[in-house]
Scaffold this motif. Structure first.
Motif, PDB file in Angstrom:
ATOM      1  N   VAL A  35       0.917  -1.208  -0.222  1.00 42.58           N
ATOM      2  CA  VAL A  35       0.137   0.020   0.070  1.00 42.58           C
ATOM      3  C   VAL A  35       0.813   1.231  -0.062  1.00 42.58           C
ATOM      4  N   GLY A  36       2.089   1.116   0.193  1.00 38.99           N
ATOM      5  CA  GLY A  36       2.952   2.282  -0.071  1.00 38.99           C
ATOM      6  C   GLY A  36       3.035   3.138   1.303  1.00 38.99           C
ATOM      7  N   ALA A  45      -9.949   6.653   7.662  1.00 33.67           N
ATOM      8  CA  ALA A  45     -10.786   5.727   7.088  1.00 33.67           C
ATOM      9  C   ALA A  45     -10.208   4.847   5.949  1.00 33.67           C
ATOM     10  N   GLU A  46      -9.655   5.764   4.932  1.00 30.34           N
ATOM     11  CA  GLU A  46      -9.113   5.440   3.810  1.00 30.34           C
ATOM     12  C   GLU A  46      -8.008   4.633   4.183  1.00 30.34           C
ATOM     13  N   SER A  47      -6.994   5.037   4.734  1.00 29.56           N
ATOM     14  CA  SER A  47      -5.749   4.091   5.072  1.00 29.56           C
ATOM     15  C   SER A  47      -6.093   2.766   5.598  1.00 29.56           C
ATOM     16  N   ASP A  58      -9.152   1.298   5.368  1.00 29.77           N
ATOM     17  CA  ASP A  58      -9.726   0.288   4.119  1.00 29.77           C
ATOM     18  C   ASP A  58      -8.421  -0.258   3.242  1.00 29.77           C
ATOM     19  N   ARG A  59      -7.519   0.667   2.805  1.00 25.04           N
ATOM     20  CA  ARG A  59      -6.480   0.225   1.886  1.00 25.04           C
ATOM     21  C   ARG A  59      -5.673  -0.914   2.822  1.00 25.04           C
ATOM     22  N   VAL A  60      -5.416  -0.718   3.818  1.00 19.56           N
ATOM     23  CA  VAL A  60      -4.611  -1.616   4.661  1.00 19.56           C
ATOM     24  C   VAL A  60      -5.073  -3.140   4.938  1.00 19.56           C
ATOM     25  N   LEU A  61      -6.476  -2.996   5.265  1.00 21.42           N
ATOM     26  CA  LEU A  61      -7.362  -4.307   5.441  1.00 21.42           C
ATOM     27  C   LEU A  61      -7.449  -5.112   4.162  1.00 21.42           C
ATOM     28  N   ALA A  62      -7.503  -4.160   3.220  1.00 25.92           N
ATOM     29  CA  ALA A  62      -7.942  -4.885   1.803  1.00 25.92           C
ATOM     30  C   ALA A  62      -6.493  -5.493   1.369  1.00 25.92           C
TER      31      ALA A  62
END
Length: 326
Positions: free
Chosen positions: A8-9, A27-29, A31-35
């Motif tokens: 995810v960088g 919230a965006e971070s 979502d990206r990390v969990l995905a």
């Protein structure tokens, strides 16, 4: 975490905050990390995290794998304990593994509480363990000052069974049980009290037996060897009743035509299509709820007097009971 961070960088510190559920990341971070974690098959090492926190959140459970009610209790405890953030460590006791051995193993796993069915008579390990962790004793009445106690309403259950048979015209109602541990003796006492309550003191008939299928079969052979059979038999458990039913079938004795049979527990054995056994129902959910409530309260620091909880019973009527033979 390094792999997720590279995907995810983001920094490993940020990824760590997300995976620990800590505040800070957007919230965006999250979502990206969990995905990314899901894509990579990442699974958090729960045991390691809890050990760092000084906890295991494990409930040690001492039970018999041969007892259908206890096995069902364990199945439900897994699900209900998870809702409270606890796991379950299994300790199967039996002829080859004593209560003392099982308790020692569970304490070695650093359980935070012990939930124990019918410990070996004379075992001192639970009283010693109670100095380290909360203890809940299941399945039998006890005044042990070191443990909470959750037990079934033996008297209510046996009274319902006896009253059901009396309503069907039975008077010669025998009881098979009364040998194994405190539970066996408690149920035999409850049967006697139930018979006295309906005015059948003179008809009290206890055939000593344990809880297993073979115990029930041996008791059936004892009954068949008599000059006359009782018109109804109440068994200390469904497994015992299963053995008794098998011997009666071998001898050509109709159930319920000549003898009505009642079990205790209302386990899966009772509802099998070739048994249709009338049985006293033990409430698994109520037992799990009472035991888990005691564990959660004690581990969270709630003191107070030791609890004595009697779980309700009911009678499930099936095809193994009918009117008394003329």
């Amino acid at each position: 975490m390094r792999d997720v961070a590279e995907r995810v960088g983001m920094s490993r510190q940020l990824v760590s905050l997300v995976l620990r559920g800590a505040p800070g990341p957007s919230a965006e971070s999250r979502d990206r990390v969990l995905a990314a974690a899901a894509d990579l098959g990442y699974r958090p090492h729960t045991s390691a995290r809890l050990l760092r926190e000084g906890r295991t959140r494990l409930i040690g459970t001492v039970f018999s794998m041969r007892n259908p009610f206890q096995v069902r209790f364990v199945e439900r405890l897994f699900a209900r304990a998870a809702e409270q953030g606890f796991g379950v460590a299994l300790g199967a006791a039996g002829p080859d593994r004593s209560t003392d051995q099982v308790v020692a193993d569970l304490l070695g796993d650093r359980v935070e509480a012990l939930v124990v069915f019918n410990p070996d008579p004379g075992s001192s390990s639970l009283e010693e363990a109670s100095r380290l962790v909360p203890v809940v004793l299941l399945g039998e009445w006890t005044d042990a000052p070191y443990a909470d106690n959750v037990h079934v309403d033996e008297l209510g259950g046996l009274r319902a069974a006896v009253e059901h048979l009396v309503d069907l015209g039975h008077r010669r109602i025998a009881y098979v049980g009364g040998e194994d541990g405190l539970v066996g003796r408690d149920r035999a006492v409850a049967y006697r009290e139930a018979m006295r309550a309906v005015g059948l003191r003179s008809e009290i008939d206890v055939v000593p037996s344990g809880f297993s299928e073979e115990d029930g079969a041996a008791a059936a052979r004892t009954l068949v060897a008599r000059d006359s059979l009782p018109t109804a038999v109440v068994c200390c458990g469904d497994q015992c009743a299963t053995g008794l039913l098998a011997v009666l079938a071998q001898r050509g004795i109709g159930v319920p035509g000549r003898v009505s049979v009642v079990g205790f527990d209302d386990s899966y054995l009772a509802s099998l299509s070739y048994h249709h056994l009338t049985s006293v129902h033990q409430d698994v959910e109520a037992t799990v709820d009472a035991a888990l409530t005691a564990v959660v309260d004690r581990t969270s620091g709630d003191g107070g007097a030791r609890r004595r909880v009697a779980t309700p019973t009911g009678l499930v009527v099936r095809e193994s009971t009918g009117p008394a033979a003329g």
